[in-house]
Design a protein around this motif. Structure first.
Motif, PDB file in Angstrom:
ATOM      1  N   ASP A   1       0.763  -1.057   0.092  1.00  0.00           N
ATOM      2  CA  ASP A   1      -0.035   0.021   0.064  1.00  0.00           C
ATOM      3  C   ASP A   1       1.002   1.216   0.021  1.00  0.00           C
ATOM      4  O   ASP A   1       0.300   2.346   0.276  1.00  0.00           O
ATOM      5  CB  ASP A   1      -1.176   0.119   1.222  1.00  0.00           C
ATOM      6  CG  ASP A   1      -1.890  -1.147   1.258  1.00  0.00           C
ATOM      7  OD1 ASP A   1      -2.116  -1.514   0.015  1.00  0.00           O
ATOM      8  OD2 ASP A   1      -2.304  -1.596   2.271  1.00  0.00           O
ATOM      9  N   ARG A   2       2.149   1.342  -0.545  1.00  0.00           N
ATOM     10  CA  ARG A   2       2.982   2.474  -0.344  1.00  0.00           C
ATOM     11  C   ARG A   2       3.289   2.667  -1.975  1.00  0.00           C
ATOM     12  O   ARG A   2       3.507   1.646  -2.764  1.00  0.00           O
ATOM     13  CB  ARG A   2       4.276   2.369   0.378  1.00  0.00           C
ATOM     14  CG  ARG A   2       3.984   1.893   1.745  1.00  0.00           C
ATOM     15  CD  ARG A   2       5.387   1.917   2.460  1.00  0.00           C
ATOM     16  NE  ARG A   2       5.291   1.611   4.003  1.00  0.00           N
ATOM     17  CZ  ARG A   2       5.316   2.513   4.658  1.00  0.00           C
ATOM     18  NH1 ARG A   2       5.595   3.741   4.523  1.00  0.00           N
ATOM     19  NH2 ARG A   2       4.940   2.500   6.333  1.00  0.00           N
ATOM     20  N   PRO A   3       3.743   4.034  -2.326  1.00  0.00           N
ATOM     21  CA  PRO A   3       4.116   3.980  -3.611  1.00  0.00           C
ATOM     22  C   PRO A   3       5.414   3.273  -3.929  1.00  0.00           C
ATOM     23  O   PRO A   3       6.130   3.503  -2.811  1.00  0.00           O
ATOM     24  CB  PRO A   3       4.130   5.548  -3.653  1.00  0.00           C
ATOM     25  CG  PRO A   3       3.279   6.327  -2.349  1.00  0.00           C
ATOM     26  CD  PRO A   3       3.246   5.135  -1.584  1.00  0.00           C
ATOM     27  N   VAL A   4       5.622   2.951  -5.113  1.00  0.00           N
ATOM     28  CA  VAL A   4       6.835   2.100  -5.284  1.00  0.00           C
ATOM     29  C   VAL A   4       7.689   2.694  -6.415  1.00  0.00           C
ATOM     30  O   VAL A   4       7.076   2.917  -7.531  1.00  0.00           O
ATOM     31  CB  VAL A   4       6.681   0.641  -5.459  1.00  0.00           C
ATOM     32  CG1 VAL A   4       6.259   0.065  -4.030  1.00  0.00           C
ATOM     33  CG2 VAL A   4       5.501   0.444  -6.395  1.00  0.00           C
ATOM     34  N   LEU A   5       8.809   2.681  -6.058  1.00  0.00           N
ATOM     35  CA  LEU A   5       9.826   3.151  -7.243  1.00  0.00           C
ATOM     36  C   LEU A   5      10.677   1.667  -7.976  1.00  0.00           C
ATOM     37  O   LEU A   5      11.293   1.399  -7.047  1.00  0.00           O
ATOM     38  CB  LEU A   5      10.978   4.351  -6.909  1.00  0.00           C
ATOM     39  CG  LEU A   5      11.825   4.615  -8.104  1.00  0.00           C
ATOM     40  CD1 LEU A   5      11.149   4.988  -9.216  1.00  0.00           C
ATOM     41  CD2 LEU A   5      12.864   5.772  -7.547  1.00  0.00           C
ATOM     42  N   VAL A   6      10.398   1.516  -8.848  1.00  0.00           N
ATOM     43  CA  VAL A   6      10.934   0.047  -9.485  1.00  0.00           C
ATOM     44  C   VAL A   6      12.091   0.166 -10.342  1.00  0.00           C
ATOM     45  O   VAL A   6      11.875   1.334 -11.278  1.00  0.00           O
ATOM     46  CB  VAL A   6       9.828  -0.786 -10.016  1.00  0.00           C
ATOM     47  CG1 VAL A   6      10.575  -2.000 -10.515  1.00  0.00           C
ATOM     48  CG2 VAL A   6       8.755  -1.031  -9.313  1.00  0.00           C
TER      49      VAL A   6
ATOM     50  N   ALA B   1       8.268   4.354  -0.887  1.00  0.00           N
ATOM     51  CA  ALA B   1       8.263   5.545  -0.474  1.00  0.00           C
ATOM     52  C   ALA B   1       7.622   5.658   0.852  1.00  0.00           C
ATOM     53  O   ALA B   1       6.507   5.294   1.194  1.00  0.00           O
ATOM     54  CB  ALA B   1       7.542   6.506  -1.306  1.00  0.00           C
ATOM     55  N   ASP B   2       8.402   6.066   1.901  1.00  0.00           N
ATOM     56  CA  ASP B   2       8.068   6.498   3.101  1.00  0.00           C
ATOM     57  C   ASP B   2       7.555   7.832   3.298  1.00  0.00           C
ATOM     58  O   ASP B   2       8.186   8.805   3.907  1.00  0.00           O
ATOM     59  CB  ASP B   2       9.218   6.336   4.220  1.00  0.00           C
ATOM     60  CG  ASP B   2       8.409   6.157   5.797  1.00  0.00           C
ATOM     61  OD1 ASP B   2       7.284   6.199   5.910  1.00  0.00           O
ATOM     62  OD2 ASP B   2       9.306   6.204   6.564  1.00  0.00           O
ATOM     63  N   GLY B   3       6.524   8.068   2.779  1.00  0.00           N
ATOM     64  CA  GLY B   3       6.075   9.598   2.702  1.00  0.00           C
ATOM     65  C   GLY B   3       5.523   9.907   1.046  1.00  0.00           C
ATOM     66  O   GLY B   3       5.093   8.917   0.578  1.00  0.00           O
ATOM     67  N   CYS B   4       5.825  10.990   0.599  1.00  0.00           N
ATOM     68  CA  CYS B   4       5.182  11.720  -0.553  1.00  0.00           C
ATOM     69  C   CYS B   4       6.269  11.085  -1.986  1.00  0.00           C
ATOM     70  O   CYS B   4       7.356  11.792  -1.858  1.00  0.00           O
ATOM     71  CB  CYS B   4       5.007  13.032  -0.638  1.00  0.00           C
ATOM     72  SG  CYS B   4       4.440  13.705  -2.124  1.00  0.00           S
ATOM     73  N   PRO B   5       5.695  10.453  -2.902  1.00  0.00           N
ATOM     74  CA  PRO B   5       6.527  10.210  -4.006  1.00  0.00           C
ATOM     75  C   PRO B   5       6.973  11.474  -4.906  1.00  0.00           C
ATOM     76  O   PRO B   5       8.051  11.655  -5.592  1.00  0.00           O
ATOM     77  CB  PRO B   5       5.572   9.258  -4.727  1.00  0.00           C
ATOM     78  CG  PRO B   5       4.264   9.410  -4.522  1.00  0.00           C
ATOM     79  CD  PRO B   5       4.268  10.025  -2.965  1.00  0.00           C
ATOM     80  N   VAL B   6       6.149  12.559  -4.771  1.00  0.00           N
ATOM     81  CA  VAL B   6       6.381  13.749  -5.462  1.00  0.00           C
ATOM     82  C   VAL B   6       7.786  14.419  -4.897  1.00  0.00           C
ATOM     83  O   VAL B   6       8.420  14.746  -5.505  1.00  0.00           O
ATOM     84  CB  VAL B   6       5.216  14.692  -5.515  1.00  0.00           C
ATOM     85  CG1 VAL B   6       5.728  16.077  -5.862  1.00  0.00           C
ATOM     86  CG2 VAL B   6       4.048  14.082  -6.331  1.00  0.00           C
TER      87      VAL B   6
END
Length: 407
Positions: A259-264, A302-307
């Motif tokens: 449930d977190r944004p992910v950078l792959v 991301a432990d926070g905001c992906p932006v």
């Protein structure tokens, strides 16, 4: 200081609890065989061994090309893990250095190469120390040289590695032919990263039985993933795990990833929602279809905001160029500035897209392309969050306001 956890795995990370010494390695695998070139080619072709540095290029093709050269080939082990979010080669250096070296040595013997060059990351002294110790334990009767990079992001790029081994600045240059045709000193150069060499060695040492039942018919074997909860260079623990190709991401990633944004794919990768990644499998072609490259095998939650994470990463990447071409020296700083302006409501997203297009495909290396990929992905994956930022808000920060996270 980031804490690194390396979990035992089913193949190259099997038996790491025995320690990294040569004695432990030989007790597990036995002496290194001496296959001829044809036998080695047959092995790596049957195993469909592909590079694990990001491009997933067939190793057998590189090996055959280097063997056809008119001059004696050179073998290079690329441990210059310039991607700060990746720790898979670091994990192998600390736990499986002799498997990596075995892969390079057995290939050098089959090619008739007299030199093996090992390129080490200047920003990771523990890797330099571990590999230096491992080399001191061996007597392979193959001349081995070590080279330490400056620690820049682009230092791990193939041509930058060739430049360093050749005695020049370890920065990318424009190349008109691939390294297996002409690399170090103009000689055919077989250059691969540590994970690729480890897989080559394991196939030579164990053959098919070492990978039985792992992976899929089209992608046999395993790959290493680096997972971290903090994708912006923080101090959160980093985990390296080995998973069979075809595994579902939801089944192999730690529960904290959910449930977190992910950078792959690392800093040259792409953002995705958890729902997109959770429904996907660890597969290079499948992820390409989703426009989410596996790249260096990095998954950052991301432990926070992906932006805000993107703003920090893109600004950092703009400072990491080799300074040798316009797309890097002028294009990337402009792209970072325009993305920042668009996020604070003073810029234009259309201008961001225009700049991303202008830098793509025009650099001496792929640094501008990878940075533009990351920028495009945040525009695609998080348009509503960018719009919220432009209004002065933020809905996704997990620890304070976006302004606090950016400071």
């Amino acid at each position: 200081m980031t804490t690194l956890e390396v979990r035992p795995g089913p193949a190259v990370l099997a038996g790491i609890e025995r320690g990294p010494s040569l004695a432990a390695h030989r007790a597990q695998y036995g002496d290194l065989p001496r296959p001829g070139l044809d036998e080695l080619l047959a092995l790596v072709e049957s195993a469909a061994v592909r590079g694990r540095g990001g491009a997933a290029f067939p190793f057998a093709t590189k090996l055959r090309t280097a063997a056809r050269g008119r001059r004696r080939p050179v073998v290079v082990v690329n441990l210059a893990e310039g991607e700060p979010a990746s720790s898979k080669d670091t994990a192998l250096a600390l736990t499986r250095p002799h498997l990596v070296i075995d892969g390079a040595v057995v290939t050098a013997r089959a090619l008739g190469a007299r030199e093996v060059h090992v390129v080490l990351p200047g920003e990771r002294p523990q890797v330099v120390a571990a590999v230096t110790r491992a080399l001191a334990e061996r007597d392979d009767r193959v001349r081995t040289s070590t080279h330490v990079t400056s620690g820049r992001f682009v230092a791990g790029q193939a041509r930058a590695v060739v430049e360093l081994v050749s005695g020049r600045d370890g920065l990318p240059v424009t190349a008109w032919v691939p390294e297996p045709v002409s690399g170090v000193g103009g000689r055919p150069t077989l250059l691969s990263n540590a994970e690729t060499w480890a897989h080559v060695a394991r196939w030579v040492l164990l053959g098919q039985r070492g990978y039985a039942g792992l992976g899929t018919a089209s992608e046999p074997g395993t790959t290493l993933l680096t997972w971290s909860l903090d994708g912006t260079g923080g101090t959160q623990p980093t985990t390296v795990l080995e998973v069979p190709f075809g595994s579902r991401f939801r089944d192999v990633l730690p529960a904290a990833a959910a449930d977190r944004p992910v950078l792959v794919g690392g800093y040259h990768g792409a953002w995705a929602t958890w729902d997109t990644l959770a429904s996907a499998r660890v597969s290079v072609p499948q992820l390409r279809l989703l426009c989410v490259p596996l790249g260096a095998g990095v998954v950052l939650s991301a432990d926070g905001c992906p932006v805000d994470a993107s703003l920090r990463i893109v600004s950092w990447l703009a400072d990491q160029s080799a300074g040798r071409c316009g797309p890097c020296t002028r294009g990337l700083p402009a792209l970072a500035a325009e993305l920042t302006a668009a996020a604070d409501g003073t810029g234009d997203l259309d201008r961001v897209r225009e700049l991303a297009g202008l830098v793509t495909g025009r650099g001496a290396c792929a640094h501008p392309d990878g940075t533009a990929r990351l920028v495009r992905s945040v525009l695609t994956a998080w348009p509503d969050e960018l719009a919220e930022h432009a209004r002065g808000g933020c809905t996704m920060s997990g620890a304070g306001t976006c302004q606090e996270l950016a400071s």
